[in-house]
Design an enzyme around this catalytic site. Structure first.
Site, PDB file in Angstrom:
ATOM      1  N   GLN A 179       0.826  -1.209   0.000  1.00 53.16           N
ATOM      2  CA  GLN A 179       0.000   0.000   0.000  1.00 53.16           C
ATOM      3  C   GLN A 179       0.861   1.261   0.000  1.00 53.16           C
ATOM      4  OE1 GLN A 179      -2.501  -0.566   3.456  1.00 53.16           O
ATOM      5  NE2 GLN A 179      -3.704  -2.169   2.483  1.00 53.16           N
ATOM      6  N   HIS A 245      -0.973  -0.088   5.710  1.00 51.10           N
ATOM      7  CA  HIS A 245      -1.518   0.830   6.724  1.00 51.10           C
ATOM      8  C   HIS A 245      -0.579   2.015   6.993  1.00 51.10           C
ATOM      9  CE1 HIS A 245      -4.442  -2.433   8.429  1.00 51.10           C
ATOM     10  NE2 HIS A 245      -4.531  -2.260   7.126  1.00 51.10           N
ATOM     11  N   GLU A 337     -14.893   3.684   9.753  1.00 52.73           N
ATOM     12  CA  GLU A 337     -15.450   4.742  10.614  1.00 52.73           C
ATOM     13  C   GLU A 337     -15.315   6.137  10.031  1.00 52.73           C
ATOM     14  OE1 GLU A 337     -13.350   4.482  14.333  1.00 52.73           O
ATOM     15  OE2 GLU A 337     -14.256   2.550  14.859  1.00 52.73           O
ATOM     16  N   TYR A 347      -9.485   6.807  19.991  1.00 51.38           N
ATOM     17  CA  TYR A 347     -10.537   6.338  19.088  1.00 51.38           C
ATOM     18  C   TYR A 347     -10.717   4.821  19.111  1.00 51.38           C
ATOM     19  CZ  TYR A 347     -11.309  11.117  18.024  1.00 51.38           C
ATOM     20  OH  TYR A 347     -11.645  12.447  18.169  1.00 51.38           O
TER      21      TYR A 347
END
Ligand code: HEC
Length: 462
Positions: A179, A245, A337, A347
């Site tokens: 990624q 990520h 989210e 969070y």
């Protein structure tokens, strides 16, 4: 007092009804309650989590009934026929099937046949701005209306109004793998006078034969199609051996503070809940990389950290009405989210989540906890949100004030109607256009979207 009374009445009723227990019809629990009691600990708190499961034993009602009734004890799925009545098992199967039906809404059979799309209250047409990208991750429009587009492959392009694409030479070397790559690009709020451009990217180094990666932020200027005066203002520590990520969106708030997101690098047990690292966090700094004294952890070893407990935030934007920074992040299977970022707040990832693991196993049996923020909205199944922007232009009367979120997974643009910081309505627009990588407003007041496979950038013209 109330508890005691209830306890007493239960005792009374209990002793009175012992004799008649067998003849009285047992009141059936609603399927949701049975699910919470017997299934949630392994399959996640929300039945919806089944939606994103890779099914192994089949997802027809008959197959689900068989799975629940007999279980797969050797694989960790208990047999339920001795514990739960056949009728309740059937209700559980119905409940799961009902939730599966909710996925149908994302199955778009047809590719768009024209560049005209109908939305509630508005018709839009797509103009192609540029093509030939691997993944057009970042987008910014210069005051002269040219576009800066970053391609994950590691290249930064200038695109003029005639669609001519020019490579900007001398940008930092990036790790374009998994990624990773060249990720977001934004302009300084006073770009017109100072020329600063900010980019995020996957940085790498080698250590004892191993490749290590990090998310880094750099600023520089573009002169004669070259990247000059480059200054690295941040690198996330520690580096990891993973290639996913990275997070990596950038956004300035109204005070000119730079916010950016860093993903947890696929190491959820190590990073997001600990404050001894930069990963799984939203950061805040001055435009030159200095740390604001009122940052919540300003005196720690990771002073740019602004909020934590994030998974992989690939959307970050200023709400032009409230001045707050809004974020989207990818959940695992389910549990993507939308959050409003507040100083010092947790969070919750991975302690609380609305999602389950990719292999169908639970991550956490809880989705709420004291001291941890609830998302203002979440998606099950995951839509894989990347790119995020508020429509603040009069060119889109029916969309003004709406929050736009790109869906990588289901190939559409998600329009969220926001009221009092809540998502009150959603609509799928640009249905089946392609893996939606980014959505941004241009300084010309138009909305722009970017897709992958093929990598293209479009203007959404009302
Ligand atoms: C102790 C943990 C545990 C509990 C409790 C549990 N399950 Fe499972 N369940 C599993 C595991 C593990 C599997 C996967 C088995 C395999 O790998 O084939 C599974 C598989 C299933 C499947 C088949 C999924 C597929 O991929 O085909 C269904 C349906 C299911 N469970 C429903 C339920 C329901 C309904 C309940 C509550 C009555 C429940 N489970 C309770 C662990 C559990």
């Amino acid at each position: 007092m109330q508890k005691k009374l209830i306890g007493l009445s239960v005792l009374l009723v209990g002793s009175l009804s012992v004799m008649s227990l067998r003849t009285q019809p047992v009141e059936e629990a609603p399927a949701e309650k049975t699910y919470t009691q017997y299934c949630a600990s392994c399959h996640g708190e929300k039945v919806e989590a089944f939606v994103d499961r890779q099914w192994k034993h089949g997802n027809s009602k008959a197959q689900i009934l068989a799975s629940i009734t007999n279980g797969y004890p050797e694989l960790g799925m208990p047999t339920w026929k001795e514990t739960i009545s056949a009728k309740e098992i059937e209700k559980l199967a119905d409940l799961i099937v009902e939730n599966l039906a909710g996925v149908e809404q994302y199955k778009f059979a047809n590719k768009p046949t024209s560049n005209v799309f109908q939305s509630e209250g508005m018709r839009v047409e797509l103009d192609t701005i540029a093509t030939g990208f691997d993944s057009p991750w970042g987008f910014a429009q210069l005051p002269n209306l040219e576009y800066l587009i970053s391609d994950r492959s590691g290249k930064l392009y200038l695109v003029d109004q005639k669609k001519n694409k020019t490579l900007v030479a001398g940008t930092p070397q990036v790790m374009s793998k998994g990624q990773g790559g060249l990720l977001d690009v934004v302009l300084h709020p006073q770009y017109a006078s100072n020329g600063w451009v900010y980019m995020s990217y996957s940085k790498f180094k080698t250590d004892g034969g191993k490749t290590l990666t990090s998310t880094a932020i750099v600023r520089g200027k573009i002169k004669n199609n070259a990247w000059v005066e480059s200054q690295e203002i941040f690198e996330a520590l520690p580096y990891t051996q993973t290639f996913h990520h990275f997070g990596s969106r950038l956004a300035f708030d109204k005070k000119g503070m730079l916010f950016f997101s860093v993903g947890e690098r696929g190491m959820e047990k190590v990073f997001p809940q600990a404050l001894d690292n930069d990963n799984g966090k939203i950061h805040r700094m001055y435009d030159d990389g200095r740390i604001p004294a009122d940052n919540p952890f300003a005196k720690s070893a990771h002073p740019s950290v602004y909020s934590y407990g994030q998974r992989n935030p690939q959307g970050l934007t200023l709400n032009p009405t409230t001045g707050a920074i809004w974020e989207t992040e990818h959940g695992p299977r389910g549990g993507d989210e939308i959050n409003i970022i507040q100083a010092g707040k947790n969070y919750g990832w991975p302690t609380i989540t609305y999602g389950i693991n990719y292999d169908g196993k639970p991550i956490s049996a809880i989705s709420k906890k004291e001291g941890m923020e609830q998302p203002i909205s979440y998606w099950i199944p995951s839509i894989a949100p990347s790119g995020l922007t508020f429509v603040d232009s009069d060119k889109y009367p029916a969309w003004k004030g709406n929050l736009m979120v790109g869906s990588l997974r289901f190939n559409y643009l998600n329009r969220c109607v926001i009221k009092n910081n809540k998502v009150v309505k959603q609509e799928k627009v640009l249905v089946n256009l392609g893996r939606m990588r980014n959505v941004k407003m241009g300084v010309d007041g138009y909305l722009y979207v970017a897709t992958e496979n093929p990598g293209m950038v479009f203007r959404v013209r009302p």
